[in-house]
Design a protein around this motif. Structure first.
Motif, mmCIF file in Angstrom:
data_model
loop_
_atom_site.group_PDB
_atom_site.id
_atom_site.type_symbol
_atom_site.label_atom_id
_atom_site.label_comp_id
_atom_site.label_asym_id
_atom_site.label_seq_id
_atom_site.Cartn_x
_atom_site.Cartn_y
_atom_site.Cartn_z
ATOM 1 N N PHE A 61 0.828 -1.197 0.000
ATOM 2 C CA PHE A 61 0.000 0.000 0.000
ATOM 3 C C PHE A 61 0.867 1.253 0.000
ATOM 4 O O PHE A 61 0.616 2.195 -0.757
ATOM 5 C CB PHE A 61 -0.939 -0.012 1.212
ATOM 6 C CG PHE A 61 -1.904 1.125 1.243
ATOM 7 C CD1 PHE A 61 -3.022 1.123 0.420
ATOM 8 C CD2 PHE A 61 -1.710 2.202 2.083
ATOM 9 C CE1 PHE A 61 -3.920 2.161 0.436
ATOM 10 C CE2 PHE A 61 -2.604 3.246 2.109
ATOM 11 C CZ PHE A 61 -3.712 3.232 1.287
ATOM 12 N N ILE A 62 1.907 1.243 0.806
ATOM 13 C CA ILE A 62 2.815 2.394 0.866
ATOM 14 C C ILE A 62 3.572 2.557 -0.456
ATOM 15 O O ILE A 62 3.774 3.685 -0.925
ATOM 16 C CB ILE A 62 3.784 2.245 2.059
ATOM 17 C CG1 ILE A 62 2.996 2.387 3.362
ATOM 18 C CG2 ILE A 62 4.912 3.257 1.994
ATOM 19 C CD1 ILE A 62 3.783 2.068 4.601
ATOM 20 N N ILE A 63 3.966 1.454 -1.078
ATOM 21 C CA ILE A 63 4.639 1.527 -2.376
ATOM 22 C C ILE A 63 3.702 2.123 -3.430
ATOM 23 O O ILE A 63 4.119 2.936 -4.254
ATOM 24 C CB ILE A 63 5.151 0.138 -2.800
ATOM 25 C CG1 ILE A 63 6.328 -0.266 -1.932
ATOM 26 C CG2 ILE A 63 5.552 0.121 -4.267
ATOM 27 C CD1 ILE A 63 6.784 -1.696 -2.132
ATOM 28 N N GLY A 64 2.428 1.723 -3.404
ATOM 29 C CA GLY A 64 1.456 2.289 -4.335
ATOM 30 C C GLY A 64 1.280 3.785 -4.139
ATOM 31 O O GLY A 64 1.233 4.550 -5.112
ATOM 32 N N LEU B 297 1.157 6.473 -12.351
ATOM 33 C CA LEU B 297 -0.128 6.773 -11.740
ATOM 34 C C LEU B 297 -1.061 5.565 -11.790
ATOM 35 O O LEU B 297 -1.679 5.214 -10.774
ATOM 36 C CB LEU B 297 -0.768 7.965 -12.453
ATOM 37 C CG LEU B 297 -1.925 8.660 -11.755
ATOM 38 C CD1 LEU B 297 -1.467 9.202 -10.416
ATOM 39 C CD2 LEU B 297 -2.446 9.775 -12.618
ATOM 40 N N ILE B 298 -1.130 4.920 -12.925
ATOM 41 C CA ILE B 298 -1.992 3.742 -13.052
ATOM 42 C C ILE B 298 -1.488 2.606 -12.166
ATOM 43 O O ILE B 298 -2.276 1.950 -11.473
ATOM 44 C CB ILE B 298 -2.076 3.300 -14.530
ATOM 45 C CG1 ILE B 298 -2.864 4.344 -15.331
ATOM 46 C CG2 ILE B 298 -2.732 1.934 -14.663
ATOM 47 C CD1 ILE B 298 -2.812 4.138 -16.827
ATOM 48 N N ALA B 299 -0.189 2.364 -12.162
ATOM 49 C CA ALA B 299 0.373 1.306 -11.321
ATOM 50 C C ALA B 299 0.137 1.596 -9.842
ATOM 51 O O ALA B 299 -0.221 0.702 -9.072
ATOM 52 C CB ALA B 299 1.861 1.154 -11.597
ATOM 53 N N GLY B 300 0.322 2.843 -9.430
ATOM 54 C CA GLY B 300 0.104 3.205 -8.036
ATOM 55 C C GLY B 300 -1.333 3.033 -7.604
ATOM 56 O O GLY B 300 -1.611 2.550 -6.504
ATOM 57 N N CYS C 105 -5.128 0.114 -4.469
ATOM 58 C CA CYS C 105 -6.500 -0.399 -4.346
ATOM 59 C C CYS C 105 -6.517 -1.852 -3.902
ATOM 60 O O CYS C 105 -7.229 -2.206 -2.959
ATOM 61 C CB CYS C 105 -7.246 -0.251 -5.668
ATOM 62 S SG CYS C 105 -7.751 1.423 -6.019
ATOM 63 N N PHE C 106 -5.736 -2.685 -4.570
ATOM 64 C CA PHE C 106 -5.735 -4.094 -4.207
ATOM 65 C C PHE C 106 -5.152 -4.326 -2.817
ATOM 66 O O PHE C 106 -5.675 -5.118 -2.036
ATOM 67 C CB PHE C 106 -4.999 -4.931 -5.250
ATOM 68 C CG PHE C 106 -5.826 -5.212 -6.463
ATOM 69 C CD1 PHE C 106 -6.930 -6.043 -6.379
ATOM 70 C CD2 PHE C 106 -5.519 -4.633 -7.669
ATOM 71 C CE1 PHE C 106 -7.708 -6.300 -7.492
ATOM 72 C CE2 PHE C 106 -6.286 -4.882 -8.795
ATOM 73 C CZ PHE C 106 -7.392 -5.722 -8.707
ATOM 74 N N ALA C 107 -4.067 -3.652 -2.479
ATOM 75 C CA ALA C 107 -3.478 -3.812 -1.154
ATOM 76 C C ALA C 107 -4.431 -3.296 -0.084
ATOM 77 O O ALA C 107 -4.570 -3.908 0.979
ATOM 78 C CB ALA C 107 -2.149 -3.076 -1.070
ATOM 79 N N GLY C 108 -5.121 -2.189 -0.350
ATOM 80 C CA GLY C 108 -6.084 -1.661 0.609
ATOM 81 C C GLY C 108 -7.269 -2.587 0.807
ATOM 82 O O GLY C 108 -7.740 -2.778 1.936
ATOM 83 N N ILE C 109 -7.749 -3.183 -0.266
ATOM 84 C CA ILE C 109 -8.873 -4.115 -0.160
ATOM 85 C C ILE C 109 -8.471 -5.344 0.648
ATOM 86 O O ILE C 109 -9.197 -5.778 1.548
ATOM 87 C CB ILE C 109 -9.379 -4.511 -1.561
ATOM 88 C CG1 ILE C 109 -10.103 -3.328 -2.208
ATOM 89 C CG2 ILE C 109 -10.302 -5.721 -1.489
ATOM 90 C CD1 ILE C 109 -10.417 -3.535 -3.673
ATOM 91 N N PHE C 110 -7.314 -5.927 0.329
ATOM 92 C CA PHE C 110 -6.874 -7.112 1.065
ATOM 93 C C PHE C 110 -6.578 -6.784 2.524
ATOM 94 O O PHE C 110 -6.853 -7.597 3.410
ATOM 95 C CB PHE C 110 -5.653 -7.737 0.402
ATOM 96 C CG PHE C 110 -5.969 -8.420 -0.891
ATOM 97 C CD1 PHE C 110 -7.014 -9.320 -0.980
ATOM 98 C CD2 PHE C 110 -5.237 -8.155 -2.022
ATOM 99 C CE1 PHE C 110 -7.310 -9.953 -2.175
ATOM 100 C CE2 PHE C 110 -5.519 -8.783 -3.220
ATOM 101 C CZ PHE C 110 -6.559 -9.688 -3.297
#
Length: 60
Positions: free
Chosen positions: A13-16, A35-38, A43-48
């Protein structure tokens, strides 16, 4: 392993967020790609992370 997963989620999440913040500088890659990669990584790290914390909170 149970303690390792939330740490991995927080780090990704921090890397994003880092990708999003440094997108305009071109430090990692070009603006749109960073921007798209971040956004996708965050989003995925936050959801998990939210799913993991919800399950942990339900147990306690």
């Amino acid at each position: 392993m149970k303690l390792l997963l939330p740490i991995i989620y927080i780090i990704t999440f921090i890397i994003g967020i880092f990708f999003i913040i440094t997108a305009d500088t071109g430090l990692i890659t070009s603006y749109y790609q960073a921007l798209i990669a971040g956004v996708i990584i965050s989003c995925f790290a936050g959801i998990f992370l939210a799913i993991y914390l919800h399950e942990w909170h339900k147990k306690n």
